[in-house]
Design a protein around this motif. Sequence first.
Motif, PDB file in Angstrom:
ATOM      1  N   ARG A   1       0.834  -1.208   0.000  1.00 47.04           N
ATOM      2  CA  ARG A   1       0.000   0.000   0.000  1.00 47.04           C
ATOM      3  C   ARG A   1       0.871   1.261   0.000  1.00 47.04           C
ATOM      4  NH1 ARG A   1      -5.561  -1.199   3.466  1.00 47.04           N
ATOM      5  NH2 ARG A   1      -6.066  -3.129   2.392  1.00 47.04           N
ATOM      6  N   SER A   2       1.734   1.324  -0.990  1.00 44.53           N
ATOM      7  CA  SER A   2       2.658   2.452  -1.109  1.00 44.53           C
ATOM      8  C   SER A   2       2.837   2.821  -2.576  1.00 44.53           C
ATOM      9  CB  SER A   2       4.008   2.118  -0.465  1.00 44.53           C
ATOM     10  OG  SER A   2       4.577   0.959  -1.059  1.00 44.53           O
ATOM     11  N   LEU A   3       3.459   3.949  -2.801  1.00 43.38           N
ATOM     12  CA  LEU A   3       3.587   4.511  -4.141  1.00 43.38           C
ATOM     13  C   LEU A   3       5.045   4.605  -4.542  1.00 43.38           C
ATOM     14  CD1 LEU A   3       1.860   6.014  -6.427  1.00 43.38           C
ATOM     15  CD2 LEU A   3       2.724   8.134  -5.366  1.00 43.38           C
ATOM     16  N   TYR A   4       5.359   4.069  -5.717  1.00 41.77           N
ATOM     17  CA  TYR A   4       6.671   4.278  -6.331  1.00 41.77           C
ATOM     18  C   TYR A   4       6.522   5.323  -7.438  1.00 41.77           C
ATOM     19  CZ  TYR A   4       8.501   0.173  -3.931  1.00 41.77           C
ATOM     20  OH  TYR A   4       8.906  -0.718  -2.970  1.00 41.77           O
ATOM     21  N   TRP A   5       7.555   6.127  -7.617  1.00 37.71           N
ATOM     22  CA  TRP A   5       7.593   7.073  -8.723  1.00 37.71           C
ATOM     23  C   TRP A   5       9.055   7.418  -9.001  1.00 37.71           C
ATOM     24  CZ3 TRP A   5       9.250  12.261  -7.854  1.00 37.71           C
ATOM     25  CH2 TRP A   5       9.388  12.626  -6.494  1.00 37.71           C
ATOM     26  N   VAL A   6       9.336   8.003 -10.158  1.00 41.22           N
ATOM     27  CA  VAL A   6      10.721   8.262 -10.538  1.00 41.22           C
ATOM     28  C   VAL A   6      10.951   9.750 -10.759  1.00 41.22           C
ATOM     29  CG1 VAL A   6      10.944   5.978 -11.588  1.00 41.22           C
ATOM     30  CG2 VAL A   6      10.323   7.927 -13.029  1.00 41.22           C
ATOM     31  N   ASP A   7      12.186  10.163 -10.531  1.00 40.58           N
ATOM     32  CA  ASP A   7      12.679  11.489 -10.925  1.00 40.58           C
ATOM     33  C   ASP A   7      13.732  11.211 -11.998  1.00 40.58           C
ATOM     34  OD1 ASP A   7      13.594  14.046 -11.241  1.00 40.58           O
ATOM     35  OD2 ASP A   7      14.005  14.416  -9.116  1.00 40.58           O
ATOM     36  N   ILE A   8      13.328  11.292 -13.250  1.00 46.18           N
ATOM     37  CA  ILE A   8      14.110  10.751 -14.362  1.00 46.18           C
ATOM     38  C   ILE A   8      15.526  11.296 -14.405  1.00 46.18           C
ATOM     39  CG2 ILE A   8      14.269  10.651 -16.889  1.00 46.18           C
ATOM     40  CD1 ILE A   8      11.236  10.438 -16.982  1.00 46.18           C
ATOM     41  N   TYR A   9      15.672  12.606 -14.431  1.00 51.17           N
ATOM     42  CA  TYR A   9      17.001  13.191 -14.636  1.00 51.17           C
ATOM     43  C   TYR A   9      17.861  13.173 -13.382  1.00 51.17           C
ATOM     44  CZ  TYR A   9      15.380  14.801 -19.191  1.00 51.17           C
ATOM     45  OH  TYR A   9      14.908  14.851 -20.481  1.00 51.17           O
ATOM     46  N   ASN A  10      17.265  12.986 -12.224  1.00 45.22           N
ATOM     47  CA  ASN A  10      18.055  12.838 -10.995  1.00 45.22           C
ATOM     48  C   ASN A  10      18.366  11.373 -10.685  1.00 45.22           C
ATOM     49  OD1 ASN A  10      18.506  15.521 -10.276  1.00 45.22           O
ATOM     50  ND2 ASN A  10      16.515  15.714  -9.278  1.00 45.22           N
ATOM     51  N   HIS A  11      17.963  10.473 -11.589  1.00 42.91           N
ATOM     52  CA  HIS A  11      18.310   9.049 -11.496  1.00 42.91           C
ATOM     53  C   HIS A  11      17.734   8.406 -10.238  1.00 42.91           C
ATOM     54  CE1 HIS A  11      22.243  10.064 -13.949  1.00 42.91           C
ATOM     55  NE2 HIS A  11      21.131  10.501 -14.525  1.00 42.91           N
ATOM     56  N   ARG A  12      16.564   8.860  -9.825  1.00 43.35           N
ATOM     57  CA  ARG A  12      16.017   8.403  -8.548  1.00 43.35           C
ATOM     58  C   ARG A  12      14.696   7.655  -8.706  1.00 43.35           C
ATOM     59  NH1 ARG A  12      16.952  13.814  -4.753  1.00 43.35           N
ATOM     60  NH2 ARG A  12      19.240  13.619  -4.585  1.00 43.35           N
ATOM     61  N   ILE A  13      14.562   6.609  -7.900  1.00 42.02           N
ATOM     62  CA  ILE A  13      13.301   5.888  -7.758  1.00 42.02           C
ATOM     63  C   ILE A  13      12.794   6.172  -6.347  1.00 42.02           C
ATOM     64  CG2 ILE A  13      12.185   3.636  -7.731  1.00 42.02           C
ATOM     65  CD1 ILE A  13      14.800   2.804  -9.436  1.00 42.02           C
ATOM     66  N   HIS A  14      11.658   6.832  -6.254  1.00 43.49           N
ATOM     67  CA  HIS A  14      11.111   7.220  -4.953  1.00 43.49           C
ATOM     68  C   HIS A  14      10.097   6.195  -4.461  1.00 43.49           C
ATOM     69  CE1 HIS A  14      12.518  11.488  -4.469  1.00 43.49           C
ATOM     70  NE2 HIS A  14      12.833  11.270  -5.730  1.00 43.49           N
ATOM     71  N   HIS A  15      10.007   6.084  -3.147  1.00 39.75           N
ATOM     72  CA  HIS A  15       9.043   5.201  -2.501  1.00 39.75           C
ATOM     73  C   HIS A  15       8.327   5.997  -1.414  1.00 39.75           C
ATOM     74  CE1 HIS A  15       8.158   1.534   0.243  1.00 39.75           C
ATOM     75  NE2 HIS A  15       7.176   1.705  -0.613  1.00 39.75           N
ATOM     76  N   TYR A  16       7.036   6.218  -1.617  1.00 36.94           N
ATOM     77  CA  TYR A  16       6.242   7.007  -0.683  1.00 36.94           C
ATOM     78  C   TYR A  16       5.304   6.095   0.106  1.00 36.94           C
ATOM     79  CZ  TYR A  16       2.817  10.233   1.213  1.00 36.94           C
ATOM     80  OH  TYR A  16       1.983  10.916   2.056  1.00 36.94           O
TER      81      TYR A  16
ATOM     82  N   ARG B   1      11.294   8.134   0.539  1.00 38.38           N
ATOM     83  CA  ARG B   1      12.725   7.869   0.415  1.00 38.38           C
ATOM     84  C   ARG B   1      13.026   7.576  -1.047  1.00 38.38           C
ATOM     85  NH1 ARG B   1      14.088   1.619   1.759  1.00 38.38           N
ATOM     86  NH2 ARG B   1      12.097   0.679   1.119  1.00 38.38           N
ATOM     87  N   PHE B   2      14.307   7.528  -1.402  1.00 37.78           N
ATOM     88  CA  PHE B   2      14.626   7.248  -2.796  1.00 37.78           C
ATOM     89  C   PHE B   2      15.818   6.327  -2.918  1.00 37.78           C
ATOM     90  CE2 PHE B   2      16.980  11.182  -1.892  1.00 37.78           C
ATOM     91  CZ  PHE B   2      18.247  10.883  -2.372  1.00 37.78           C
ATOM     92  N   PHE B   3      15.880   5.645  -4.067  1.00 36.70           N
ATOM     93  CA  PHE B   3      16.981   4.775  -4.448  1.00 36.70           C
ATOM     94  C   PHE B   3      17.683   5.391  -5.651  1.00 36.70           C
ATOM     95  CE2 PHE B   3      13.447   2.267  -2.843  1.00 36.70           C
ATOM     96  CZ  PHE B   3      14.033   1.454  -1.889  1.00 36.70           C
ATOM     97  N   ASP B   4      18.980   5.165  -5.767  1.00 38.95           N
ATOM     98  CA  ASP B   4      19.761   5.638  -6.904  1.00 38.95           C
ATOM     99  C   ASP B   4      19.729   4.576  -7.992  1.00 38.95           C
ATOM    100  OD1 ASP B   4      21.567   6.620  -8.721  1.00 38.95           O
ATOM    101  OD2 ASP B   4      23.179   6.970  -7.276  1.00 38.95           O
ATOM    102  N   ALA B   5      19.185   4.933  -9.163  1.00 36.70           N
ATOM    103  CA  ALA B   5      19.103   3.983 -10.273  1.00 36.70           C
ATOM    104  C   ALA B   5      20.423   3.848 -11.020  1.00 36.70           C
ATOM    105  CB  ALA B   5      18.008   4.408 -11.244  1.00 36.70           C
ATOM    106  N   GLY B   6      21.382   4.752 -10.743  1.00 29.56           N
ATOM    107  CA  GLY B   6      22.667   4.695 -11.408  1.00 29.56           C
ATOM    108  C   GLY B   6      22.654   5.213 -12.826  1.00 29.56           C
TER     109      GLY B   6
END
Length: 299
Positions: free
Chosen positions: A29-44, A52-57
């Motif tokens: 019951r959570s939301l994932y979304w991305v910040d394309i140019y900052n290379h981030r995958i967010h988890h809300y 929080r966010f993960f680095d996609a590299g």
Amino acid sequence: METAAPSPTVLVNARARLGEGPCWHQPTRSLYWVDIYNHRIHHYDPDTGTDRFFDAGEVVGCVAPAGENRLILARRHDLAFLDIIDSTVTPLLDVEAPRPGVRFNDGKCDAAGRFWFGSMDPAGGEGRLYRYDPDGALHLMETGIFVSNGLGWSPDNRTFYLTDSSQQTIYAYDFDFESGRIVNRRPCVDLSGAPFFPDGLTVDREGCLWSAMWDGWCVIRFAPDGHELLRLPLPVQRPTCCTFGGADLGTLYITSASVGLSEAQIEKSFHSGDVFSVQGLAVGLPTHGFAGSHNVKSL
């Protein structure tokens, strides 16, 4: 056209450069979304209000669930898996040879667990749409796209939708669920001449399309035949994508972008890059995950 919609509220003060691809994960019951140019995958997490966010590299266009504690990613030119426990990103498959200005963009899984994702080539119109199957087979589904964007399926799985933002058109195809084939492309929503561009989309339980309008300050709901039903105003110039989530799939989550805006435009659009939510508009369809369990290929 329907009556006025309730006002969205700011969910995450993210100030993302290019927020995109919201994906509701029902098991947590959570939301994932991305910040394309900052290379981030967010988890809300709506229960705690934490993001929080993960680095996609690398540039990351979209994500989808891929089993317990794992996401599948479409990055600039490849597919990869993200382990959300230890934050490791494991390359899966090189899909396209690098081309200047070309990268993967939006994508999601169908009800059979196949991962659909597209590339964008705004200058040359050589973007492509791919389907990656659970058995590891990769299929080229469409060519000649400028900006492959919002995609989805009708509730009965008989129609597939694909947006070409540069062409200001959302296309419909006949979809064969068993084979995964798409045929008979035709315009469903034609916004030629409008001062905005259709971006990411989602489909609700009634089969209506919700499309975020880049430079349009709104999300628009369209009937399956393409006519406008409702316009949801937003306090940002560049909404990018939307999806339904929440316990009852009755919350619409909307991402946005700040990239390319001048200081003056950002002053008028202060929450650009933030994530919004609004309830009570419609009920969405469940998010489907990638069904593959094959081993990751070594690159």
